[in-house]
Design a protein around this motif. Sequence first.
Motif, PDB file in Angstrom:
ATOM      1  N   PRO A  54      27.480 -54.423-118.063  1.00 58.96           N
ATOM      2  CA  PRO A  54      27.865 -53.567-119.185  1.00 58.96           C
ATOM      3  C   PRO A  54      26.718 -52.671-119.641  1.00 58.96           C
ATOM      4  CG  PRO A  54      27.513 -55.824-119.915  1.00 58.96           C
ATOM      5  CD  PRO A  54      27.437 -55.839-118.428  1.00 58.96           C
ATOM      6  N   LYS A  55      27.056 -51.394-119.864  1.00 59.82           N
ATOM      7  CA  LYS A  55      26.054 -50.459-120.373  1.00 59.82           C
ATOM      8  C   LYS A  55      26.319 -50.216-121.849  1.00 59.82           C
ATOM      9  CE  LYS A  55      24.407 -47.843-116.393  1.00 59.82           C
ATOM     10  NZ  LYS A  55      24.136 -46.493-115.852  1.00 59.82           N
ATOM     11  N   ILE A  56      25.249 -49.961-122.588  1.00 62.95           N
ATOM     12  CA  ILE A  56      25.391 -49.771-124.026  1.00 62.95           C
ATOM     13  C   ILE A  56      24.404 -48.707-124.496  1.00 62.95           C
ATOM     14  CG2 ILE A  56      23.747 -51.588-124.598  1.00 62.95           C
ATOM     15  CD1 ILE A  56      25.611 -52.334-126.936  1.00 62.95           C
ATOM     16  N   ASP A  57      24.859 -47.901-125.447  1.00 63.79           N
ATOM     17  CA  ASP A  57      24.004 -46.836-125.978  1.00 63.79           C
ATOM     18  C   ASP A  57      22.904 -47.418-126.860  1.00 63.79           C
ATOM     19  OD1 ASP A  57      25.433 -44.798-124.748  1.00 63.79           O
ATOM     20  OD2 ASP A  57      26.836 -44.601-126.428  1.00 63.79           O
ATOM     21  N   VAL A  58      21.794 -46.700-126.882  1.00 64.26           N
ATOM     22  CA  VAL A  58      20.676 -47.070-127.755  1.00 64.26           C
ATOM     23  C   VAL A  58      20.525 -45.980-128.812  1.00 64.26           C
ATOM     24  CG1 VAL A  58      18.203 -47.553-127.897  1.00 64.26           C
ATOM     25  CG2 VAL A  58      19.504 -48.287-125.884  1.00 64.26           C
ATOM     26  N   TYR A  59      20.518 -46.386-130.090  1.00 64.58           N
ATOM     27  CA  TYR A  59      20.426 -45.431-131.196  1.00 64.58           C
ATOM     28  C   TYR A  59      19.029 -45.443-131.800  1.00 64.58           C
ATOM     29  CZ  TYR A  59      25.550 -45.722-131.060  1.00 64.58           C
ATOM     30  OH  TYR A  59      26.865 -45.704-130.669  1.00 64.58           O
ATOM     31  N   THR A  80      21.325 -51.286-119.645  1.00 66.95           N
ATOM     32  CA  THR A  80      22.286 -52.149-118.968  1.00 66.95           C
ATOM     33  C   THR A  80      22.035 -53.585-119.387  1.00 66.95           C
ATOM     34  OG1 THR A  80      22.366 -50.658-117.053  1.00 66.95           O
ATOM     35  CG2 THR A  80      23.174 -52.899-116.744  1.00 66.95           C
ATOM     36  N   LEU A  81      23.056 -54.211-119.942  1.00 64.12           N
ATOM     37  CA  LEU A  81      22.924 -55.590-120.396  1.00 64.12           C
ATOM     38  C   LEU A  81      23.050 -56.559-119.226  1.00 64.12           C
ATOM     39  CD1 LEU A  81      25.102 -55.437-123.646  1.00 64.12           C
ATOM     40  CD2 LEU A  81      22.623 -55.244-123.451  1.00 64.12           C
ATOM     41  N   ASN A  82      22.377 -57.651-119.310  1.00 66.41           N
ATOM     42  CA  ASN A  82      22.375 -58.665-118.250  1.00 66.41           C
ATOM     43  C   ASN A  82      23.724 -59.384-118.202  1.00 66.41           C
ATOM     44  OD1 ASN A  82      21.938 -61.140-116.777  1.00 66.41           O
ATOM     45  ND2 ASN A  82      19.746 -60.741-116.960  1.00 66.41           N
ATOM     46  N   ASP A  83      24.343 -59.375-117.036  1.00 62.90           N
ATOM     47  CA  ASP A  83      25.644 -60.047-116.858  1.00 62.90           C
ATOM     48  C   ASP A  83      25.563 -61.547-117.138  1.00 62.90           C
ATOM     49  OD1 ASP A  83      27.109 -57.861-116.312  1.00 62.90           O
ATOM     50  OD2 ASP A  83      27.220 -58.150-114.139  1.00 62.90           O
ATOM     51  N   GLY A  84      24.417 -62.131-116.860  1.00 64.48           N
ATOM     52  CA  GLY A  84      24.260 -63.570-117.035  1.00 64.48           C
ATOM     53  C   GLY A  84      24.228 -64.005-118.486  1.00 64.48           C
ATOM     54  N   ILE A 100      29.522 -63.296-119.315  1.00 65.68           N
ATOM     55  CA  ILE A 100      29.863 -64.540-118.635  1.00 65.68           C
ATOM     56  C   ILE A 100      31.305 -64.933-118.982  1.00 65.68           C
ATOM     57  CG2 ILE A 100      27.465 -65.293-118.830  1.00 65.68           C
ATOM     58  CD1 ILE A 100      28.507 -67.401-120.885  1.00 65.68           C
ATOM     59  N   GLU A 101      31.770 -66.003-118.344  1.00 69.21           N
ATOM     60  CA  GLU A 101      33.086 -66.544-118.695  1.00 69.21           C
ATOM     61  C   GLU A 101      32.935 -67.311-120.007  1.00 69.21           C
ATOM     62  OE1 GLU A 101      36.528 -69.572-116.920  1.00 69.21           O
ATOM     63  OE2 GLU A 101      34.860 -68.879-115.647  1.00 69.21           O
ATOM     64  N   VAL A 102      33.651 -66.863-121.027  1.00 67.25           N
ATOM     65  CA  VAL A 102      33.490 -67.415-122.379  1.00 67.25           C
ATOM     66  C   VAL A 102      34.006 -68.857-122.456  1.00 67.25           C
ATOM     67  CG1 VAL A 102      34.201 -67.191-124.797  1.00 67.25           C
ATOM     68  CG2 VAL A 102      33.594 -65.160-123.471  1.00 67.25           C
ATOM     69  N   SER A 103      33.212 -69.715-123.078  1.00 65.19           N
ATOM     70  CA  SER A 103      33.612 -71.108-123.301  1.00 65.19           C
ATOM     71  C   SER A 103      33.817 -71.322-124.799  1.00 65.19           C
ATOM     72  CB  SER A 103      32.533 -72.069-122.775  1.00 65.19           C
ATOM     73  OG  SER A 103      32.847 -73.400-123.140  1.00 65.19           O
ATOM     74  N   GLU A 104      35.084 -71.324-125.215  1.00 65.21           N
ATOM     75  CA  GLU A 104      35.384 -71.505-126.636  1.00 65.21           C
ATOM     76  C   GLU A 104      35.020 -72.908-127.114  1.00 65.21           C
ATOM     77  OE1 GLU A 104      39.365 -70.432-127.578  1.00 65.21           O
ATOM     78  OE2 GLU A 104      39.135 -68.341-126.958  1.00 65.21           O
ATOM     79  N   SER A 105      35.181 -73.888-126.241  1.00 68.50           N
ATOM     80  CA  SER A 105      34.851 -75.263-126.622  1.00 68.50           C
ATOM     81  C   SER A 105      33.355 -75.416-126.888  1.00 68.50           C
ATOM     82  CB  SER A 105      35.297 -76.243-125.538  1.00 68.50           C
ATOM     83  OG  SER A 105      34.628 -75.988-124.314  1.00 68.50           O
ATOM     84  N   ALA A 116      26.938 -71.850-125.131  1.00 65.29           N
ATOM     85  CA  ALA A 116      27.600 -71.399-126.356  1.00 65.29           C
ATOM     86  C   ALA A 116      27.017 -70.087-126.843  1.00 65.29           C
ATOM     87  CB  ALA A 116      27.464 -72.471-127.429  1.00 65.29           C
ATOM     88  N   LEU A 117      25.694 -69.960-126.793  1.00 62.36           N
ATOM     89  CA  LEU A 117      25.034 -68.730-127.240  1.00 62.36           C
ATOM     90  C   LEU A 117      25.418 -67.549-126.357  1.00 62.36           C
ATOM     91  CD1 LEU A 117      22.918 -67.870-129.416  1.00 62.36           C
ATOM     92  CD2 LEU A 117      21.226 -67.975-127.597  1.00 62.36           C
ATOM     93  N   LYS A 118      25.427 -67.775-125.048  1.00 64.86           N
ATOM     94  CA  LYS A 118      25.814 -66.707-124.116  1.00 64.86           C
ATOM     95  C   LYS A 118      27.274 -66.318-124.324  1.00 64.86           C
ATOM     96  CE  LYS A 118      22.552 -67.937-120.410  1.00 64.86           C
ATOM     97  NZ  LYS A 118      22.434 -68.398-119.000  1.00 64.86           N
ATOM     98  N   SER A 119      28.137 -67.296-124.591  1.00 64.57           N
ATOM     99  CA  SER A 119      29.554 -67.025-124.823  1.00 64.57           C
ATOM    100  C   SER A 119      29.739 -66.175-126.078  1.00 64.57           C
ATOM    101  CB  SER A 119      30.330 -68.342-124.967  1.00 64.57           C
ATOM    102  OG  SER A 119      30.317 -69.072-123.765  1.00 64.57           O
ATOM    103  N   ALA A 120      28.969 -66.494-127.122  1.00 59.69           N
ATOM    104  CA  ALA A 120      29.063 -65.732-128.372  1.00 59.69           C
ATOM    105  C   ALA A 120      28.593 -64.298-128.167  1.00 59.69           C
ATOM    106  CB  ALA A 120      28.234 -66.408-129.459  1.00 59.69           C
ATOM    107  N   LEU A 121      27.499 -64.118-127.427  1.00 58.21           N
ATOM    108  CA  LEU A 121      26.983 -62.769-127.158  1.00 58.21           C
ATOM    109  C   LEU A 121      27.954 -61.989-126.274  1.00 58.21           C
ATOM    110  CD1 LEU A 121      23.212 -63.603-126.552  1.00 58.21           C
ATOM    111  CD2 LEU A 121      24.196 -62.363-128.502  1.00 58.21           C
ATOM    112  N   THR A 122      28.575 -62.675-125.320  1.00 57.26           N
ATOM    113  CA  THR A 122      29.572 -62.031-124.462  1.00 57.26           C
ATOM    114  C   THR A 122      30.771 -61.562-125.280  1.00 57.26           C
ATOM    115  OG1 THR A 122      28.941 -63.320-122.508  1.00 57.26           O
ATOM    116  CG2 THR A 122      31.165 -62.391-122.531  1.00 57.26           C
ATOM    117  N   THR A 123      31.190 -62.394-126.229  1.00 48.93           N
ATOM    118  CA  THR A 123      32.318 -62.042-127.102  1.00 48.93           C
ATOM    119  C   THR A 123      32.015 -60.786-127.905  1.00 48.93           C
ATOM    120  OG1 THR A 123      32.966 -64.365-127.299  1.00 48.93           O
ATOM    121  CG2 THR A 123      33.785 -62.854-128.984  1.00 48.93           C
TER     122      THR A 123
END
Length: 207
Positions: free
Chosen positions: A2-7, A18-22, A26-31, A109-116
Motif C-alpha cells: 500500500p502506498k500513502i501520501d505524506v503531508y 510505501t507501507l510494509n505489507d508485513g 496482513i490477514e487481520v486477526s480479530e480474536s 494484534a498490533l499488526k492487525s490493528a494497523l492493517t485495519t
Amino acid sequence: MPKIDVYDMNGKVVDNITLNDGIFAIEVSESAMHRAVVTHLSNARQGTQSAKTRSEVRGGKAKPWRQKGTGRARHGGTVQPQWTGGGVAFAPKPRSYRKALPKKLKRLALKSALTTKAADNCILVLDKLEFDVIKTKKAVEVLGNINASVSTLVVMPDSNMNVVKSTDNIPGVKTTVVNALNVYDILKYDKLVITKEAVAKVEEVYV
C-alpha cells in the motif's frame, strides 16, 4: 504494497511512501485484537477496592436481644451483612487483575490493528511534526490542515514534550510514541497521525 501520501504541517502532499505489507497489509486477526484489548483494560485496573467482612467490623458482637419471647427474629450479633453497619458478604479485597499476553500474539494484534486502519484510509503520515514552543493553537491548526482534528492518535518516534503539551488540551487527541503503541489506542481513535520517521521505526520494531 500500500502506498500513502505524506503531508507537511500545512496539509500539502509533499511525498508518498510505501507501507510494509508485513505490518500494514496482513490477514487481520480479530480474536488477537480482542485479547489484546481485554488484556490492556484489565492491566489498567488498580484492584484497590476493599470492604470489611463481618469478622473485621468493629463492635456488634453482643446479642442484641434475648433469643425467645420478643416476637422478633433471633440474632446473635449486629455485624452480619443484613444489619446496617454490618460486614459485607463476599467483600471485595485488593487483588491484581494483571493478565499476560504472548509476545507473538501481541505483535499479531498490533499488526492487525494497523492493517485495519490502513484499509480504512485512516492513517495520515506527516513528514515531520515539531513545534519551537508549546502552543495548543498551532497543534489545532496542524491537525485541522490534514482533517484530523477529532478523535486522533498522534504517533511520534520519540518523546517530544513540545508536541505532547501542545496536544494535551485538545479534546479527543492523544500523543504517544512508537514503543508505547498499543492495540486499544489504535482502535479507539478514528485517525492515526504518524510521522514519516515513526513509520520507519514501526517497521523496524515490528517487522
